[in-house]
Design a protein around this motif. Structure first.
Motif, PDB file in Angstrom:
ATOM      1  N   GLU A 149      11.312  10.321 -11.808  1.00 18.49           N
ATOM      2  CA  GLU A 149      10.228   9.636 -12.515  1.00 18.49           C
ATOM      3  C   GLU A 149       8.889   9.889 -11.828  1.00 18.49           C
ATOM      4  N   GLU A 150       8.883   9.834 -10.500  1.00 16.18           N
ATOM      5  CA  GLU A 150       7.644  10.091  -9.761  1.00 16.18           C
ATOM      6  C   GLU A 150       7.206  11.551  -9.913  1.00 16.18           C
ATOM      7  N   CYS A 151       8.159  12.454  -9.885  1.00 23.16           N
ATOM      8  CA  CYS A 151       7.821  13.878 -10.017  1.00 23.16           C
ATOM      9  C   CYS A 151       7.283  14.198 -11.405  1.00 23.16           C
ATOM     10  N   GLU A 208       5.563  12.171 -13.293  1.00 17.17           N
ATOM     11  CA  GLU A 208       4.179  11.695 -13.316  1.00 17.17           C
ATOM     12  C   GLU A 208       3.266  12.644 -12.547  1.00 17.17           C
ATOM     13  N   ARG A 261      10.694   6.479  -4.231  1.00 21.63           N
ATOM     14  CA  ARG A 261       9.351   6.622  -4.813  1.00 21.63           C
ATOM     15  C   ARG A 261       8.311   6.894  -3.725  1.00 21.63           C
ATOM     16  N   THR A 277       8.846  10.438  -2.403  1.00 17.32           N
ATOM     17  CA  THR A 277       8.444  11.432  -3.405  1.00 17.32           C
ATOM     18  C   THR A 277       6.930  11.538  -3.485  1.00 17.32           C
ATOM     19  N   ARG A 278       6.254  10.401  -3.432  1.00 21.19           N
ATOM     20  CA  ARG A 278       4.786  10.429  -3.470  1.00 21.19           C
ATOM     21  C   ARG A 278       4.221  11.148  -2.256  1.00 21.19           C
TER      22      ARG A 278
END
Length: 449
Positions: free
Chosen positions: A375-377, A379, A424, A427-428
């Motif tokens: 989901e983070e990737c 975005e 998350r 990943t960020r």
């Protein structure tokens, strides 16, 4: 007919295996031979729709409005970004409760509702805040349709199950990240899948018992990049990824279909729903998206469920099963010639399915890490901070850093939330490094020019 201690009867439909179940003991989460909660005497069902302003929600409302004798919507929930549409839906369906995730959206929602209701006419009850959909999922109704996108759908899924509602599940992420939690709460026949692939498997599995099943075959359209090599995917744009050839969906799901992450999640979901081992779940590319999935039986027969691409068919299964809803979705015109193709999956260009199998077998918090990192990737890709191939490269790295989940302990909601938060954050950090590297490369190129 026995009435279990948890309250509602489980009725066998048809006659396969022991008391009609698809499997012996324990029963799978989704079993087409069982009815968890019979319909009311008048044949209608009260329904709560979570995610009403999204793709699944709007199509569900279309189905309900065309079948007012079968379905009554008692509650709607939405994130809060489309207040006018939510108010219009509430007024059109005359619901008793509206839930919105954003507390700051309440004044606008109340104003939009007031503009549609006559003077003196009572407005629906408004629930607001991040737990609003969860509270709504536990209210009195027959069926909760969870059409929320993302792992935020887990809490409403658990609430609906605990409250004893039939759950029409379109929110695959809640099952992916909280599989053991869902399995611990769900009673036989309580979950009916709404994904097109799992609704197809659900219908095909009605033809036999679990012991008859050799293989589940999950079909994939291949997305907009079918046939491209990994090298050819390096420079694709967000616009390219959003141009799905057969389905009209939200942006996150559409990009997941482009990476085939969506198909990887569906493999995990099939394993959890139907209690079939991963090595007996296959993915095949079918560009036309006519055959939504297939079941291969031990006698060599393969049953395929096929309709033109339209989510109203699976939604009708979720809301109406074991009855079918006439004209829920378009049917084929067999007077016209058509060609249906099937291709093997290119695992090098699309490694997401293999990675999903891996995290599904690890179980524990690994699927939650996989889903949150993706989901983070997505975005980051949408905002220009990550190239297309970088999505799966980053997800793979985060999964590897997470390692093997602890064994011997029961998964809790806190475990899931902690794993998601870590994934998350990590990943960020990684996508931020990638974005900085991209900026440095661009500056170097401009300097050379």
């Amino acid at each position: 007919m026995d009435t279990p201690t948890w309250g509602r009867p489980v009725l066998p439909v048809g006659g396969n295996g022991h008391n009609g179940e698809m499997t012996d003991s324990p029963a799978p989460l989704a079993d087409p031979h069982l009815v968890f909660d019979p319909v009311a005497a008048d044949g209608s069902r009260d329904v709560v729709i979570l995610g009403s302003t999204g793709s699944i929600g709007t199509q569900a409302i279309d189905l309900v409005l065309r079948n007012p004798d079968r379905f009554r919507v008692t509650g709607l929930s939405a994130a809060g970004g489309r207040i006018e549409l939510l108010a219009e839906q509430a007024h059109q369906l005359r619901v008793r409760t509206v839930a919105v995730a954003r507390q700051d959206a309440v004044p606008a929602l109340r104003e939009a509702l007031s503009a549609r209701y006559a003077t003196g006419e009572p407005l629906p009850e408004i629930l607001a805040g991040p737990d609003a959909a969860t509270h709504l999922a536990a209210t009195a109704c027959h069926t909760v349709l969870n059409g929320i996108t993302g792992s935020i759908g887990l809490a409403p899924t658990l609430a609906a199950l605990e409250a004893g509602r039939t759950l029409a599940l379109a929110n695959k992420e809640s099952l992916i990240v909280g599989g053991p939690l869902v399995k611990a709460l769900a009673k036989p026949g309580q979950i009916i899948p709404v994904d097109s692939e799992h609704a197809a498997l659900f219908q095909a599995l009605a033809a036999g018992t679990r012991s008859d099943v050799r293989k589940l075959v999950v079909t994939a359209s291949g997305g907009p990049f079918r046939g491209r090599t990994k090298a050819q995917l390096a420079d694709v744009t967000v616009e390219d990824a959003l141009a799905h050839p057969t389905w009209a969906m939200g942006p996150v799901i559409t990009i997941n279909s482009a990476t085939l992450v969506n198909k990887g999640l569906e493999v995990i979901e099939a394993h959890l729903l139907y209690d079939i081992p991963f090595d007996r779940i296959e993915v095949v590319v079918h560009p036309q998206s006519y055959v939504h999935s297939m079941v291969e039986f031990t006698d060599g027969s393969t049953l395929a469920q096929a309709t033109p691409p339209d989510m109203r068919g699976p939604i009708a299964i979720g809301l109406g099963w074991p009855a079918r809803v006439p004209d829920a979705a378009p049917a084929f015109d067999w007077t016209k010639a058509s060609t249906w193709e099937f291709f093997p999956l290119d695992t090098e260009a699309f490694p997401s399915v293999g990675l999903a199998r891996h995290v599904g077998q690890l179980a524990g918090t690994a699927p939650a890490v996989f889903n949150a990192a993706n989901e983070e990737c997505v975005e980051a890709f949408r905002s220009g901070g990550l190239p297309f191939n970088g999505i799966m490269e980053t997800v793979t790295r985060v999964v590897e850093e997470h390692g093997t989940p602890r064994t011997g302990t029961s998964l809790t909601v806190a475990d899931v939330l902690e794993a998601e938060t870590w994934a998350r954050t990590r990943t960020r950090e990684l996508t931020g490094q990638t974005k900085k590297q991209q900026a440095n490369t661009q500056q170097a190129a401009e300097a050379r020019a």
